[in-house]
Design a protein around this motif. Structure first.
Motif, PDB file in Angstrom:
ATOM      1  N   ASP A 135      64.880 -39.640 -46.253  1.00 33.76           N
ATOM      2  CA  ASP A 135      64.034 -40.794 -45.978  1.00 33.76           C
ATOM      3  C   ASP A 135      64.349 -41.887 -46.994  1.00 33.76           C
ATOM      4  O   ASP A 135      64.831 -41.614 -48.104  1.00 33.76           O
ATOM      5  CB  ASP A 135      62.552 -40.407 -46.073  1.00 33.76           C
ATOM      6  CG  ASP A 135      61.652 -41.436 -45.395  1.00 33.76           C
ATOM      7  OD1 ASP A 135      62.192 -42.381 -44.794  1.00 33.76           O
ATOM      8  OD2 ASP A 135      60.431 -41.280 -45.478  1.00 33.76           O
ATOM      9  N   ALA A 136      64.069 -43.124 -46.630  1.00 33.94           N
ATOM     10  CA  ALA A 136      64.332 -44.242 -47.533  1.00 33.94           C
ATOM     11  C   ALA A 136      63.335 -44.289 -48.683  1.00 33.94           C
ATOM     12  O   ALA A 136      63.630 -44.831 -49.753  1.00 33.94           O
ATOM     13  CB  ALA A 136      64.295 -45.562 -46.757  1.00 33.94           C
ATOM     14  N   GLN A 137      62.134 -43.743 -48.458  1.00 29.24           N
ATOM     15  CA  GLN A 137      61.113 -43.689 -49.507  1.00 29.24           C
ATOM     16  C   GLN A 137      60.631 -42.249 -49.650  1.00 29.24           C
ATOM     17  O   GLN A 137      60.177 -41.633 -48.687  1.00 29.24           O
ATOM     18  CB  GLN A 137      59.937 -44.610 -49.176  1.00 29.24           C
ATOM     19  CG  GLN A 137      60.265 -46.088 -49.306  1.00 29.24           C
ATOM     20  CD  GLN A 137      59.032 -46.947 -49.140  1.00 29.24           C
ATOM     21  OE1 GLN A 137      58.198 -46.684 -48.271  1.00 29.24           O
ATOM     22  NE2 GLN A 137      58.911 -47.983 -49.953  1.00 29.24           N
ATOM     23  N   ASN A 138      60.731 -41.731 -50.878  1.00 24.75           N
ATOM     24  CA  ASN A 138      60.366 -40.344 -51.152  1.00 24.75           C
ATOM     25  C   ASN A 138      59.544 -40.279 -52.441  1.00 24.75           C
ATOM     26  O   ASN A 138      59.920 -40.882 -53.459  1.00 24.75           O
ATOM     27  CB  ASN A 138      61.623 -39.482 -51.316  1.00 24.75           C
ATOM     28  CG  ASN A 138      62.574 -39.622 -50.153  1.00 24.75           C
ATOM     29  OD1 ASN A 138      62.483 -38.919 -49.167  1.00 24.75           O
ATOM     30  ND2 ASN A 138      63.517 -40.584 -50.277  1.00 24.75           N
ATOM     31  N   ASN A 179      64.451 -43.730 -53.705  1.00 25.44           N
ATOM     32  CA  ASN A 179      65.119 -43.915 -52.417  1.00 25.44           C
ATOM     33  C   ASN A 179      65.888 -42.651 -52.044  1.00 25.44           C
ATOM     34  O   ASN A 179      65.770 -41.623 -52.699  1.00 25.44           O
ATOM     35  CB  ASN A 179      66.020 -45.156 -52.448  1.00 25.44           C
ATOM     36  CG  ASN A 179      67.066 -45.068 -53.548  1.00 25.44           C
ATOM     37  OD1 ASN A 179      67.483 -43.983 -53.934  1.00 25.44           O
ATOM     38  ND2 ASN A 179      67.506 -46.239 -54.027  1.00 25.44           N
ATOM     39  N   SER A 180      66.714 -42.758 -51.017  1.00 28.75           N
ATOM     40  CA  SER A 180      67.352 -41.553 -50.487  1.00 28.75           C
ATOM     41  C   SER A 180      68.387 -40.962 -51.437  1.00 28.75           C
ATOM     42  O   SER A 180      68.671 -39.760 -51.385  1.00 28.75           O
ATOM     43  CB  SER A 180      67.996 -41.859 -49.126  1.00 28.75           C
ATOM     44  OG  SER A 180      68.942 -42.905 -49.258  1.00 28.75           O
ATOM     45  N   HIS A 219      69.161 -40.412 -55.420  1.00 32.20           N
ATOM     46  CA  HIS A 219      68.513 -40.507 -56.728  1.00 32.20           C
ATOM     47  C   HIS A 219      69.059 -39.411 -57.630  1.00 32.20           C
ATOM     48  O   HIS A 219      69.481 -38.337 -57.162  1.00 32.20           O
ATOM     49  CB  HIS A 219      66.991 -40.358 -56.586  1.00 32.20           C
ATOM     50  CG  HIS A 219      66.256 -40.528 -57.873  1.00 32.20           C
ATOM     51  ND1 HIS A 219      66.134 -41.753 -58.492  1.00 32.20           N
ATOM     52  CD2 HIS A 219      65.597 -39.626 -58.664  1.00 32.20           C
ATOM     53  CE1 HIS A 219      65.421 -41.607 -59.606  1.00 32.20           C
ATOM     54  NE2 HIS A 219      65.092 -40.327 -59.728  1.00 32.20           N
ATOM     55  N   ASN A 264      57.802 -37.027 -47.963  1.00 38.94           N
ATOM     56  CA  ASN A 264      58.223 -38.220 -47.245  1.00 38.94           C
ATOM     57  C   ASN A 264      57.752 -38.124 -45.798  1.00 38.94           C
ATOM     58  O   ASN A 264      56.930 -37.260 -45.469  1.00 38.94           O
ATOM     59  CB  ASN A 264      59.735 -38.422 -47.342  1.00 38.94           C
ATOM     60  CG  ASN A 264      60.517 -37.208 -46.857  1.00 38.94           C
ATOM     61  OD1 ASN A 264      60.098 -36.528 -45.925  1.00 38.94           O
ATOM     62  ND2 ASN A 264      61.660 -36.942 -47.494  1.00 38.94           N
TER      63      ASN A 264
END
Length: 565
Positions: A511-514, A532-533, A535, A553
């Motif tokens: 996901d773009a935001q976790n 973000n995806s 890291h 997420n």
């Protein structure tokens, strides 16, 4: 001297009545007995009796070291106050010499149900034990005022109500005062007790109160409730309080109060008044405006809401349903909420409610019948074979069930093991609690006081002969039917690498935001952030060991065990 005593009594009565209406179950309005201590000199012999006879053996109970006397120097009225004085002085009585004297007064008045108010200053010197209390009129205690005519029952079967004691609570600070109940079910170092910190009791007057109804006994300091005794089952063992009790005022020395300092000379309890209130007027007026309704309903409880008005100030509500019948008391005009719990889920219950005043006058619209159906207790079930430690062959079943504000967690190990025990492991803050074996290899534990909508995360450690295995952490949203935090695919786990890790842990998430959280086995959080995806977590400064990475997420919740080399 007391001035304008009528105004003083009226003001105090109105003040305490205000508190009583808001904090006790039955309000007592009529002053039936009192001593205002207006006449200087000896105590009023029509109201008080000096108890001086030593118990068998020549010593008072609890290793106390005083003689109680009827000497004017130990108890007298001066300037509108009763003075009870404990003194250091050798005194011989009944063939026994002791080094301290004091006074122990019995009221010649006994009563059943009512309120007692005593305004007093009490000693707080080391080694002193001031007490304001009651004993059953039927107590078999040689030398007591009522003993010769009524003493048929031994202590504690007679019942004892301690309104105020000081100096016998090790570990508590000075000016901590206690109240206690002594019955056959609990006496001596009784579990039925409460206490409160007061401002300097030797320098300040306080009003020590006890409100005794057929339902409960409530203790107040300056009009504020600090302890209530209300046993669920009332019988001779728990409730010998359906017969007359009388008042005692005294200062004991030593014993449970500890060592008396060599510098001790004397200490006094100064009592402004003693007042007893009951409801004496014949009441023929029935309550009115009786209403009842159903409040909050859960899978295991139903809330009942009741209200009515009555001139006596108190309403008795009797509730009957399949689980039994009970009566509760509440001030007139104030809504009473009663939660009936331990009910079966998804079940219809019928509640019959009647209302009456303390004289037994019923309301005209008795009874009110209410029906309510409990909700289904939300439950989530699952199966897995994943392990944080050790391994599973056949795996395990699990379920999370919300019951009211509690969550019942059940795990069943499918692998056959010998000597099996289970421990519920909370992720953060880390904690382990042994679970209860239901049957076979099924274990359960209920965690209480949860908030609907919050997420809880638990695993189970199965310990057995020769080893242990720990399940994965499972997240559950309290109150939901199927909101278990299901871990993502194995592909997600392969995108967290390397594992074991030495320095840098790389995350490639779906996901773009976790929202990620990294904790150790003790529940300490080392990292918590939105990423973000792609890291990287720098773990080079962390000690070798096991860590847990939680990823949340849009695809769900993933808990991953990380091994730091």
């Amino acid at each position: 001297m007391k001035k304008n005593i009528i105004v003083k009594i009226t003001f105090a009565f109105l003040l305490l009545t205000h508190y009583a209406y808001s904090q006790v179950d039955v309000v007592y309005n009529n002053l039936v007995w009192s001593d205002e201590f207006n006449t200087d000199g000896a105590i009023d012999s029509n109201k008080w009796f000096h108890q001086t006879q030593l118990p068998s053996g020549g010593s008072w109970f609890n290793n106390e070291v005083q003689h109680y006397t009827d000497l004017l120097s130990n108890s007298f009225v001066d300037n509108g106050n009763l003075n009870i004085v404990a003194k250091k002085e050798p005194f011989t009585d009944q063939g026994v010499t002791k080094q301290y004297t004091s006074a122990r007064l019995n009221s010649k008045f006994a009563f059943t149900y009512g309120r007692v108010d005593i305004r007093a200053k009490a000693p707080n010197a080391s080694g002193t034990w001031p007490a304001l209390w009651l004993l059953g009129k039927n107590v078999n205690e040689d030398g007591g005022f009522f003993d010769s005519n009524f003493g048929t029952t031994s202590w504690p079967a007679c019942g004892e109500i301690d309104i105020m004691e000081h100096g016998i609570f090790p570990g508590q600070p000075i000016n901590y005062i206690g109240a206690a109940i002594h019955t056959p079910s609990s006496f001596g170092n009784t579990s039925n007790k409460g206490g409160i910190q007061a401002s300097d009791i030797s320098q300040n007057y306080h009003i020590y109160s006890m409100n005794w109804s057929p339902n409960q006994i409530t203790f107040l300091l300056d009009g504020v409730v600090f302890y209530t005794y209300n046993p669920a089952v009332k019988n001779a063992s728990t409730w010998p309080f359906n017969a007359d009790q009388y008042l005692l005022l005294n200062i004991a020395m030593g014993g449970f109060a500890g060592t008396i300092p060599t510098s001790f000379v004397q200490s006094s309890m100064i009592i402004d008044y003693v007042r007893v209130y009951q409801n004496t007027a014949v009441d023929t007026q029935s309550p009115s405006n009786f209403v009842a309704s159903v409040g909050a309903v859960t899978g295991s409880s139903v809330e009942l809401l009741m209200n009515a008005n009555d001139n006596s100030g108190t309403i008795a509500y009797t509730i009957s349903y399949s689980g039994g019948t009970f009566t509760i008391y509440n001030p007139s005009g104030s809504q009473k909420s009663v939660v009936i719990d331990n009910l079966a889920s998804n079940t219809n219950y019928s509640f019959t409610i009647t209302a009456a005043d303390m004289a037994g006058n019923p309301v005209a619209n008795n009874p009110i019948v209410l029906n309510a159906t409990t909700t289904s207790n939300p439950v989530c079930n699952g199966f897995d074979t994943q392990a944080l430690e050790g391994s599973f062959t056949l795996g395990y079943n699990y379920s999370f069930q919300t019951i009211g504000n509690d969550v019942k967690i059940t795990f069943e190990l499918l692998d056959s093991k010998v000597g099996l025990v289970a421990f519920l492991r909370r992720q953060s803050p880390f904690n382990e609690t042994q679970m209860t074996n239901v049957s076979g290899q099924t274990f359960t534990q209920t965690i209480t006081g949860q908030t609907i909508g919050t997420t809880i995360t638990y695993a189970v450690k199965f310990a057995f002969a020769g080893g242990l295995s720990v399940t994965k952490f499972i997240s559950y949203v309290v109150g939901n039917n199927c909101s278990l935090g299901i871990e993502g695919t194995t592909q997600l786990e392969q995108q967290v690498y390397p594992n074991p890790v030495e320095n840098l842990l790389h995350l490639q998430l779906s996901d773009a935001q976790n929202y990620i959280t990294l904790t150790d086995v003790l529940g300490k959080t080392h990292s918590k952030e939105m990423v973000n995806s792609n890291h990287t977590i720098d773990m080079s400064s962390l000690k070798p060991g096991i860590y847990f990475l939680r990823v949340e997420n849009a695809y769900g919740i993933k808990n991953i065990k990380i091994v730091k080399k």
